[in-house]
Motif scaffolding. Structure first.
Motif, PDB file in Angstrom:
ATOM      1  N   LEU A  77       5.764   0.662 -20.155  1.00 42.75           N
ATOM      2  CA  LEU A  77       4.621   1.454 -20.049  1.00 42.75           C
ATOM      3  C   LEU A  77       3.325   0.735 -20.869  1.00 42.75           C
ATOM      4  N   SER A  78       4.132  -0.332 -21.657  1.00 37.89           N
ATOM      5  CA  SER A  78       3.114  -1.147 -22.465  1.00 37.89           C
ATOM      6  C   SER A  78       2.260  -1.984 -21.457  1.00 37.89           C
ATOM      7  N   GLN A  79       2.618  -2.185 -20.404  1.00 41.80           N
ATOM      8  CA  GLN A  79       1.729  -3.017 -19.333  1.00 41.80           C
ATOM      9  C   GLN A  79       1.271  -2.106 -18.230  1.00 41.80           C
ATOM     10  N   PHE A  80       1.816  -0.851 -18.259  1.00 43.58           N
ATOM     11  CA  PHE A  80       1.673   0.206 -16.787  1.00 43.58           C
ATOM     12  C   PHE A  80       0.158   0.135 -16.453  1.00 43.58           C
ATOM     13  N   PHE A  81      -0.920   0.166 -17.464  1.00 50.23           N
ATOM     14  CA  PHE A  81      -2.258   0.433 -17.090  1.00 50.23           C
ATOM     15  C   PHE A  81      -3.156  -0.755 -17.251  1.00 50.23           C
ATOM     16  N   SER A  82      -2.479  -2.002 -17.354  1.00 51.77           N
ATOM     17  CA  SER A  82      -3.311  -3.287 -17.547  1.00 51.77           C
ATOM     18  C   SER A  82      -4.048  -3.694 -16.486  1.00 51.77           C
ATOM     19  N   LYS A  83      -5.293  -3.958 -16.926  1.00 56.12           N
ATOM     20  CA  LYS A  83      -6.384  -4.337 -15.817  1.00 56.12           C
ATOM     21  C   LYS A  83      -6.738  -5.683 -15.848  1.00 56.12           C
ATOM     22  N   GLY A  84      -5.961  -6.671 -16.620  1.00 50.56           N
ATOM     23  CA  GLY A  84      -6.343  -7.997 -16.724  1.00 50.56           C
ATOM     24  C   GLY A  84      -7.591  -8.300 -17.519  1.00 50.56           C
ATOM     25  N   GLU A  85      -8.010  -9.420 -17.406  1.00 52.17           N
ATOM     26  CA  GLU A  85      -9.104  -9.916 -18.075  1.00 52.17           C
ATOM     27  C   GLU A  85      -9.957 -10.540 -16.824  1.00 52.17           C
ATOM     28  N   ALA A  86     -11.117 -10.705 -17.009  1.00 53.31           N
ATOM     29  CA  ALA A  86     -12.292 -11.177 -16.194  1.00 53.31           C
ATOM     30  C   ALA A  86     -11.906 -12.695 -16.186  1.00 53.31           C
ATOM     31  N   ASP A  87     -12.441 -13.312 -15.006  1.00 49.84           N
ATOM     32  CA  ASP A  87     -12.652 -15.000 -15.129  1.00 49.84           C
ATOM     33  C   ASP A  87     -11.112 -15.730 -15.128  1.00 49.84           C
ATOM     34  N   ALA A  88     -10.446 -14.888 -14.695  1.00 51.43           N
ATOM     35  CA  ALA A  88      -8.903 -15.865 -14.507  1.00 51.43           C
ATOM     36  C   ALA A  88      -9.292 -16.985 -13.540  1.00 51.43           C
ATOM     37  N   ASP A  89      -8.375 -18.049 -13.514  1.00 49.36           N
ATOM     38  CA  ASP A  89      -8.590 -19.016 -12.785  1.00 49.36           C
ATOM     39  C   ASP A  89      -7.674 -18.989 -11.693  1.00 49.36           C
ATOM     40  N   TYR A  90      -6.466 -18.267 -11.753  1.00 48.86           N
ATOM     41  CA  TYR A  90      -5.621 -18.075 -10.862  1.00 48.86           C
ATOM     42  C   TYR A  90      -4.825 -16.842 -10.999  1.00 48.86           C
ATOM     43  N   LEU A  91      -4.787 -16.029  -9.583  1.00 52.02           N
ATOM     44  CA  LEU A  91      -3.950 -14.807  -9.701  1.00 52.02           C
ATOM     45  C   LEU A  91      -2.473 -15.337  -9.060  1.00 52.02           C
ATOM     46  N   ILE A  92      -1.558 -14.871  -9.884  1.00 53.52           N
ATOM     47  CA  ILE A  92      -0.172 -14.944  -9.013  1.00 53.52           C
ATOM     48  C   ILE A  92       0.426 -13.587  -8.494  1.00 53.52           C
ATOM     49  N   VAL A  93       0.517 -13.215  -7.361  1.00 56.51           N
ATOM     50  CA  VAL A  93       0.905 -12.150  -6.633  1.00 56.51           C
ATOM     51  C   VAL A  93       2.180 -12.312  -6.425  1.00 56.51           C
ATOM     52  N   LEU A  94       3.216 -11.522  -7.269  1.00 55.35           N
ATOM     53  CA  LEU A  94       4.569 -11.385  -6.947  1.00 55.35           C
ATOM     54  C   LEU A  94       4.944 -10.891  -5.679  1.00 55.35           C
ATOM     55  N   GLY A  95       5.870 -11.533  -4.672  1.00 55.65           N
ATOM     56  CA  GLY A  95       6.269 -10.811  -3.573  1.00 55.65           C
ATOM     57  C   GLY A  95       6.938  -9.596  -3.523  1.00 55.65           C
ATOM     58  N   ALA A  96       6.895  -9.086  -2.266  1.00 50.66           N
ATOM     59  CA  ALA A  96       7.712  -7.898  -2.127  1.00 50.66           C
ATOM     60  C   ALA A  96       7.826  -7.894  -0.225  1.00 50.66           C
ATOM     61  N   GLN A  97       8.686  -6.701   0.041  1.00 51.59           N
ATOM     62  CA  GLN A  97       8.952  -6.789   1.445  1.00 51.59           C
ATOM     63  C   GLN A  97       7.665  -6.863   2.222  1.00 51.59           C
ATOM     64  N   MET A  98       7.951  -7.846   3.430  1.00 50.71           N
ATOM     65  CA  MET A  98       7.135  -7.677   4.663  1.00 50.71           C
ATOM     66  C   MET A  98       7.943  -6.718   5.773  1.00 50.71           C
ATOM     67  N   ARG A  99       7.024  -6.185   6.296  1.00 45.78           N
ATOM     68  CA  ARG A  99       7.580  -5.288   7.378  1.00 45.78           C
ATOM     69  C   ARG A  99       6.823  -5.803   9.042  1.00 45.78           C
ATOM     70  N   ASP A 100       7.538  -5.441   9.893  1.00 43.41           N
ATOM     71  CA  ASP A 100       7.129  -6.030  11.187  1.00 43.41           C
ATOM     72  C   ASP A 100       5.532  -5.684  11.345  1.00 43.41           C
ATOM     73  N   ASN A 101       5.185  -4.586  10.852  1.00 39.06           N
ATOM     74  CA  ASN A 101       3.633  -4.070  10.916  1.00 39.06           C
ATOM     75  C   ASN A 101       2.630  -4.554   9.892  1.00 39.06           C
ATOM     76  N   GLY A 102       3.513  -5.181   8.770  1.00 40.16           N
ATOM     77  CA  GLY A 102       2.477  -5.838   7.814  1.00 40.16           C
ATOM     78  C   GLY A 102       3.382  -5.613   6.511  1.00 40.16           C
ATOM     79  N   PRO A 103       2.534  -5.744   5.266  1.00 42.12           N
ATOM     80  CA  PRO A 103       3.274  -5.803   4.126  1.00 42.12           C
ATOM     81  C   PRO A 103       3.778  -4.313   3.717  1.00 42.12           C
ATOM     82  N   SER A 104       4.923  -4.103   3.082  1.00 42.66           N
ATOM     83  CA  SER A 104       5.618  -2.814   2.504  1.00 42.66           C
ATOM     84  C   SER A 104       4.289  -2.280   1.772  1.00 42.66           C
ATOM     85  N   ILE A 105       4.485  -1.047   1.651  1.00 47.71           N
ATOM     86  CA  ILE A 105       3.421  -0.203   0.699  1.00 47.71           C
ATOM     87  C   ILE A 105       3.432  -0.848  -0.666  1.00 47.71           C
ATOM     88  N   VAL A 106       4.540  -1.021  -1.220  1.00 46.16           N
ATOM     89  CA  VAL A 106       4.522  -1.749  -2.490  1.00 46.16           C
ATOM     90  C   VAL A 106       3.838  -2.972  -2.412  1.00 46.16           C
TER      91      VAL A 106
END
Length: 250
Positions: A84-113
């Protein structure tokens, strides 16, 4: 005593129903088994509290059982507090890179997660045009494309320029997502790692662990961007995540 047994019976039924709901998602994981175990635990309590069975158990054994349950509950509550300590985090502006953690891909595109993660990343990238993004995740046995490549295609559909997207397509878990992404970032920039700012993007229940692991592997400043989660699956995700936190800490 009857009221207690009634509560246990209700909890058994709820746990069994929820295990079916989780199973029907078809995520390829076995997290539904957690709820079968929960149902079995409450069924045990229901059985032991019927016909005074529990009173016939030696006092020492009852004390050990209650102590283990109490300690487990304390650990669980601490894990939930961390989540819960990070549950509502919005990050900070001007990040150099985002790292999007992977989750399941389905045949019709990314899973809802996964889609929620990618949508949060796309929103940030539109507001911060100098940021780049690493989309992570290899190809599982039940996936027709790697999560990294599928995530890239989705971001391009959302209007993100291809030259801002880096694909990591070999990782199979959260820690590999991060380690491999950091390796790709090092190849992409000449800036000292300690002078960079990264933002980990994942669903709210997963963000504490994601940022915790990232801080282990880089001297860069780490922030987190919490993507949403379907409300129905929050209990399952938060319980399962507690096991992930304990595994990483150990």
């Amino acid at each position: 005593m009857k009221a207690k047994r009634f509560v246990y019976a209700i909890l058994v039924i709820i746990s069994l129903i929820y295990s079916v709901i989780v199973y029907m998602v078809g995520s390829g994981t076995f997290s539904f088994a957690i709820w079968l175990a929960v149902a079995a635990f409450f069924a045990f309590l229901l059985f032991m509290n019927s016909k005074d069975r529990w009173k016939k158990v030696p006092k020492g054994i009852r004390g050990i059982f209650n102590g283990v349950v109490a300690a487990s509950l304390v650990v669980f509550i601490i894990c939930q507090g961390c989540i819960l300590s990070q549950f509502f985090s919005k990050g900070e502006a001007d990040a150099d890179y985002l790292i999007v953690l992977g989750a399941q891909m389905r045949d019709n595109g990314p899973s809802i997660v996964f889609r929620y993660r990618l949508d949060a990343a796309a929103d940030y990238l539109k507001e911060n045009p100098n940021a780049k993004v690493v989309v992570t995740g290899g190809q599982g046995a039940n996936e027709s494309i790697s999560e990294g490549e599928g995530g890239k295609a989705y971001l391009i559909e959302q209007g993100i320029s291809e030259d801002r997207i880096i694909v990591e397509d070999e990782s199979v878990n959260t820690e590999e997502n991060i380690v491999n992404a950091l390796s790709l970032i090092k190849k992409d920039t000449t800036t000292s790692e300690s002078d960079l700012k990264f933002a980990v993007v994942t669903n709210n229940f997963h963000l504490y662990r994601g940022t915790l692991l990232a801080k282990r592997h880089t001297d860069a400043k780490i922030t987190g961007i919490a993507a949403r989660t379907e409300y129905l699956y929050i209990p399952n995700n938060m319980v399962r995540e507690s096991f992930g936190i304990l595994k990483d800490l150990v």
